[in-house]
Design a protein around this motif. Structure first.
Motif, mmCIF file in Angstrom:
data_model
loop_
_atom_site.group_PDB
_atom_site.id
_atom_site.type_symbol
_atom_site.label_atom_id
_atom_site.label_comp_id
_atom_site.label_asym_id
_atom_site.label_seq_id
_atom_site.Cartn_x
_atom_site.Cartn_y
_atom_site.Cartn_z
ATOM 1 N N PHE A 51 0.813 -1.220 0.000
ATOM 2 C CA PHE A 51 0.000 0.000 0.000
ATOM 3 C C PHE A 51 0.851 1.278 0.000
ATOM 4 C CE2 PHE A 51 -2.583 -3.252 2.209
ATOM 5 C CZ PHE A 51 -3.633 -3.336 1.317
ATOM 6 N N VAL A 52 1.930 1.273 -0.763
ATOM 7 C CA VAL A 52 2.839 2.430 -0.772
ATOM 8 C C VAL A 52 2.135 3.669 -1.306
ATOM 9 C CG1 VAL A 52 4.979 3.348 -1.736
ATOM 10 C CG2 VAL A 52 4.883 0.978 -0.965
ATOM 11 N N ASN A 53 1.436 3.541 -2.433
ATOM 12 C CA ASN A 53 0.734 4.694 -3.009
ATOM 13 C C ASN A 53 -0.349 5.199 -2.062
ATOM 14 O OD1 ASN A 53 1.915 3.032 -5.187
ATOM 15 N ND2 ASN A 53 1.051 4.585 -6.546
ATOM 16 N N LEU A 54 -1.111 4.274 -1.481
ATOM 17 C CA LEU A 54 -2.199 4.652 -0.578
ATOM 18 C C LEU A 54 -1.669 5.410 0.630
ATOM 19 C CD1 LEU A 54 -5.137 4.545 0.396
ATOM 20 C CD2 LEU A 54 -4.607 2.323 1.445
ATOM 21 N N LYS A 55 -0.621 4.896 1.262
ATOM 22 C CA LYS A 55 -0.077 5.559 2.451
ATOM 23 C C LYS A 55 0.432 6.958 2.105
ATOM 24 C CE LYS A 55 2.651 2.092 3.513
ATOM 25 N NZ LYS A 55 3.637 1.236 4.210
ATOM 26 N N THR A 56 1.046 7.092 0.948
ATOM 27 C CA THR A 56 1.530 8.404 0.517
ATOM 28 C C THR A 56 0.369 9.369 0.338
ATOM 29 O OG1 THR A 56 3.348 7.299 -0.643
ATOM 30 C CG2 THR A 56 2.943 9.594 -1.189
ATOM 31 N N SER A 57 -0.697 8.895 -0.296
ATOM 32 C CA SER A 57 -1.879 9.730 -0.520
ATOM 33 C C SER A 57 -2.526 10.146 0.797
ATOM 34 C CB SER A 57 -2.886 8.959 -1.380
ATOM 35 O OG SER A 57 -4.062 9.710 -1.594
ATOM 36 N N LEU A 58 -2.617 9.210 1.750
ATOM 37 C CA LEU A 58 -3.236 9.514 3.043
ATOM 38 C C LEU A 58 -2.391 10.498 3.850
ATOM 39 C CD1 LEU A 58 -4.462 5.936 4.033
ATOM 40 C CD2 LEU A 58 -5.881 7.886 3.328
ATOM 41 N N LEU A 59 -1.082 10.349 3.792
ATOM 42 C CA LEU A 59 -0.216 11.296 4.494
ATOM 43 C C LEU A 59 -0.373 12.696 3.917
ATOM 44 C CD1 LEU A 59 3.044 9.194 4.944
ATOM 45 C CD2 LEU A 59 1.557 10.028 6.769
ATOM 46 N N PRO A 63 -5.897 10.102 -13.697
ATOM 47 C CA PRO A 63 -6.875 10.845 -12.886
ATOM 48 C C PRO A 63 -6.186 11.662 -11.790
ATOM 49 C CG PRO A 63 -7.594 8.582 -13.225
ATOM 50 C CD PRO A 63 -6.191 8.659 -13.742
ATOM 51 N N GLU A 64 -6.674 12.855 -11.559
ATOM 52 C CA GLU A 64 -6.097 13.718 -10.535
ATOM 53 C C GLU A 64 -6.419 13.184 -9.131
ATOM 54 O OE1 GLU A 64 -6.951 17.857 -10.931
ATOM 55 O OE2 GLU A 64 -6.875 17.806 -13.115
ATOM 56 N N GLY A 65 -5.518 13.494 -8.194
ATOM 57 C CA GLY A 65 -5.788 13.211 -6.788
ATOM 58 C C GLY A 65 -5.327 11.863 -6.286
ATOM 59 N N ILE A 66 -4.720 11.031 -7.144
ATOM 60 C CA ILE A 66 -4.171 9.757 -6.670
ATOM 61 C C ILE A 66 -2.650 9.802 -6.796
ATOM 62 C CG2 ILE A 66 -6.218 8.384 -7.224
ATOM 63 C CD1 ILE A 66 -4.779 7.411 -9.747
ATOM 64 N N VAL A 67 -1.979 9.083 -5.935
ATOM 65 C CA VAL A 67 -0.522 8.985 -6.026
ATOM 66 C C VAL A 67 -0.199 7.905 -7.043
ATOM 67 C CG1 VAL A 67 1.577 8.346 -4.791
ATOM 68 C CG2 VAL A 67 -0.106 9.840 -3.706
ATOM 69 N N PHE A 68 0.628 8.236 -8.002
ATOM 70 C CA PHE A 68 0.860 7.388 -9.169
ATOM 71 C C PHE A 68 2.337 7.427 -9.505
ATOM 72 C CE2 PHE A 68 0.248 5.951 -13.554
ATOM 73 C CZ PHE A 68 -0.900 5.165 -13.469
ATOM 74 N N SER A 69 2.932 6.284 -9.756
ATOM 75 C CA SER A 69 4.327 6.248 -10.180
ATOM 76 C C SER A 69 4.420 6.678 -11.634
ATOM 77 C CB SER A 69 4.908 4.845 -10.016
ATOM 78 O OG SER A 69 6.259 4.814 -10.441
ATOM 79 N N LYS A 101 -8.355 4.226 -1.899
ATOM 80 C CA LYS A 101 -8.538 5.506 -1.222
ATOM 81 C C LYS A 101 -9.964 5.648 -0.699
ATOM 82 C CE LYS A 101 -7.414 10.401 -1.833
ATOM 83 N NZ LYS A 101 -6.870 11.424 -2.777
ATOM 84 N N LEU A 102 -10.950 5.235 -1.482
ATOM 85 C CA LEU A 102 -12.345 5.326 -1.062
ATOM 86 C C LEU A 102 -12.629 4.432 0.143
ATOM 87 C CD1 LEU A 102 -14.139 5.394 -4.531
ATOM 88 C CD2 LEU A 102 -13.791 7.312 -2.961
ATOM 89 N N VAL A 103 -12.079 3.207 0.129
ATOM 90 C CA VAL A 103 -12.261 2.291 1.272
ATOM 91 C C VAL A 103 -11.583 2.852 2.511
ATOM 92 C CG1 VAL A 103 -11.671 0.009 2.187
ATOM 93 C CG2 VAL A 103 -12.548 0.223 -0.139
ATOM 94 N N ALA A 104 -10.369 3.368 2.349
ATOM 95 C CA ALA A 104 -9.620 3.907 3.481
ATOM 96 C C ALA A 104 -10.362 5.066 4.140
ATOM 97 C CB ALA A 104 -8.237 4.370 3.023
ATOM 98 N N LEU A 105 -11.062 5.874 3.333
ATOM 99 C CA LEU A 105 -11.769 7.046 3.857
ATOM 100 C C LEU A 105 -13.208 6.727 4.257
ATOM 101 C CD1 LEU A 105 -10.489 9.713 1.303
ATOM 102 C CD2 LEU A 105 -9.642 9.262 3.610
#
Length: 495
Positions: free
Chosen positions: A260-268, A411-417, A454-458
């Motif tokens: 969950f590297v991308n997710l954690k980055t987005s949440l931080l 898409p905007e708003g997600i962390v993406f490599s 991201k939706l599940v996390a929030l």
């Protein structure tokens, strides 16, 4: 005694001319003293504005000269600019300046160079006096053990920067952290000022200049996929509030690991909004694995392979793009100087290997994380930090997880490599690369899971529906038997 203060923009020709005249006066008049102040062109106007506001002066140009009233104290007596100083020197001392315009410009450029060099020296000295505060979370993880020697080698932050390492983990890890502190001290590194441990959350990230997030401890047998995702939100909420409260204003935050590297980055980014622009995710581990697989196939070394691009979810559905990949110093019938390269895809004639074995090996790597050991994790984090501070190799493409602003149709708003280069202490997304369009099918595959995560996390989505089955593999530790879509099947030609 007459004491004058001469202040100006470091690249100002009139400051250079006034400086020469002031030096001449000071050399020949025992009661004449000059104090010189230069400011970088970028900060000169603001500095002058504050000076005039403080002393209630009206002056807009460089230089500015005033006389210190040594016998009476007070704010000083404004003389003016270069013309006023020249008139004063002629009237009171019978001295004038004969410096030519060309010489003025030359001296001004020399002054600017000397000023910048002085600033760099002062910054280096500040680093020695006030060491860089580096915090590592989940410090009992194997990656931390391998990371500390690299961070203290002087290669990451530079040979003039001392660091203090702070190891942060839960109370259960205290014994292991104590042992790690002693081992780090035993290194006797000249770049390590101190190393300490922290198990109290409220103390975490105090004056942190760098925060490195490693994988958090999660009991995979207890959590469902959705609960595991939501637990990241809870933890990142805590970390984000601590960053906002305790970290230094210039903190750089780097997220590594294998889940969950991308997710954690987005949440931080969400929970530490004031520092969102300085939070990135490490993708060099996957990139390094891809280069190693290619090197084994080509019978060369991984360091000879450049410009492999990792798109998408670093620890999940991603796209390993070889369209720009090159190999240097390759032994074949065609040979060239060190800077000569050849496209990787033109040298691999086995398309079956590229589209099956290579793909499956990398899918297994990102899905299970089994081969993402401490050495690779540590090296990937350290290399990304090194690039962040000193710039990536000129002309080389680097993969990095950053917040999408709509580049490449993401898409905007997600962390993406995506492909970037590091320069001047930051990164730039390489949107000008040619022929790297991503098909809609591949984009959907990569973004579907990231958006759902991201939706599940929030709490905005109850059930997670993976686009493919990598997530089940992540928790079972096994790859499913059924064959998945090929990472390189779209948008890629193999000769």
């Amino acid at each position: 005694m007459a004491k004058f203060v001469l202040a100006g923009r470091a690249d100002c020709p009139y400051y250079a001319k006034a400086e020469l005249l002031a030096d001449l006066l000071q050399k020949n008049l025992p009661d004449f003293r000059i104090h010189k102040i230069t400011q970088h062109p970028d900060v000169w106007e603001e500095w002058l504005k504050e000076l005039c506001k403080k002393n209630k002066w009206s002056h807009k140009n460089s230089p500015i000269i005033w006389r210190e009233l040594l016998d009476r104290g007070g704010k000083g007596l404004l003389l003016g600019g270069y013309n006023e100083f020249l008139e004063h020197a002629q009237l009171y001392y019978g001295v004038t300046s004969s410096m030519t315009t060309e010489l003025m410009k030359t001296v001004a450029q020399e002054n600017l160079g000397a000023h910048i060099e002085k600033e760099l020296e002062e910054e280096a000295l500040k680093g020695l006096i006030n060491p860089l505060q580096v915090w590592i979370t989940s410090a009992s993880a194997p990656a931390c053990y391998n990371l500390i020697p690299i961070l203290t080698s002087g290669e990451v932050f530079g040979p003039h920067m001392e660091i203090s390492i702070n190891l942060f983990d839960n109370k259960q890890a205290e014994e292991k952290l104590t042992s790690l502190v002693k081992e780090a001290q035993d290194l006797a590194s000249p770049f390590l000022r101190s190393v300490s441990l922290c198990t109290q959350a409220e103390e975490a990230f105090r004056q942190a200049h760098v925060i490195i997030f490693l994988d958090d401890h999660v009991d995979k047998e207890v959590y469902s996929l959705e609960d595991c995702i939501r637990s990241r939100a809870t933890l990142c909420h805590l970390y984000g509030s601590l960053i906002e409260k305790n970290a230094h204003d210039s903190v750089r935050i780097i997220v590594g690991g294998k889940t969950f590297v991308n997710l954690k980055t987005s949440l931080l980014m969400r929970y530490a909004p004031n520092f969102a622009h300085n939070i990135i995710a490490v993708a060099l581990g996957v990139e390094g694995k891809a280069k190693a697989e290619l090197a084994r196939k080509l019978k060369t070394t991984p360091s000879c392979i450049k410009d492999v691009i990792i798109w998408g979810n670093i620890s999940g559905n991603n796209y390993v793009d070889l369209r720009k990949a090159k190999v240097y110093r390759y032994e074949s019938a065609v040979w060239g100087p060190p800077h000569y390269s050849r496209p990787v895809l033109s040298l691999i004639f086995d398309s079956e290997w590229v589209n099956r074995e290579f793909v499956e090996s990398l899918k297994k790597f990102t899905a299970t994380g089994r081969q993402f050991g401490g050495i690779l994790a540590a090296h990937s984090i350290a290399t990304t930090l090194k690039y962040w501070y000193h710039g990536s190799p000129p002309g080389e493409i680097v993969s990095l997880g950053v917040l999408s602003e709509g580049q490449f149709g993401i898409p905007e708003g997600i962390v993406f490599s995506m492909p970037v280069k590091f320069e001047n202490g930051t990164w730039v997304v390489l949107t000008d690369l040619e022929d790297i369009e991503i098909s809609e099918k591949i984009m959907t595959r990569m973004t579907s899971d990231l958006i759902q995560e991201k939706l599940v996390a929030l709490g905005e989505l109850i059930n997670f529906q993976p686009y493919q089955s990598e997530y089940k593999a992540l928790f079972s530790g096994l790859m499913p038997d059924d064959e998945k879509d090929l990472i390189l099947s779209d948008g890629m030609s193999v000769k």
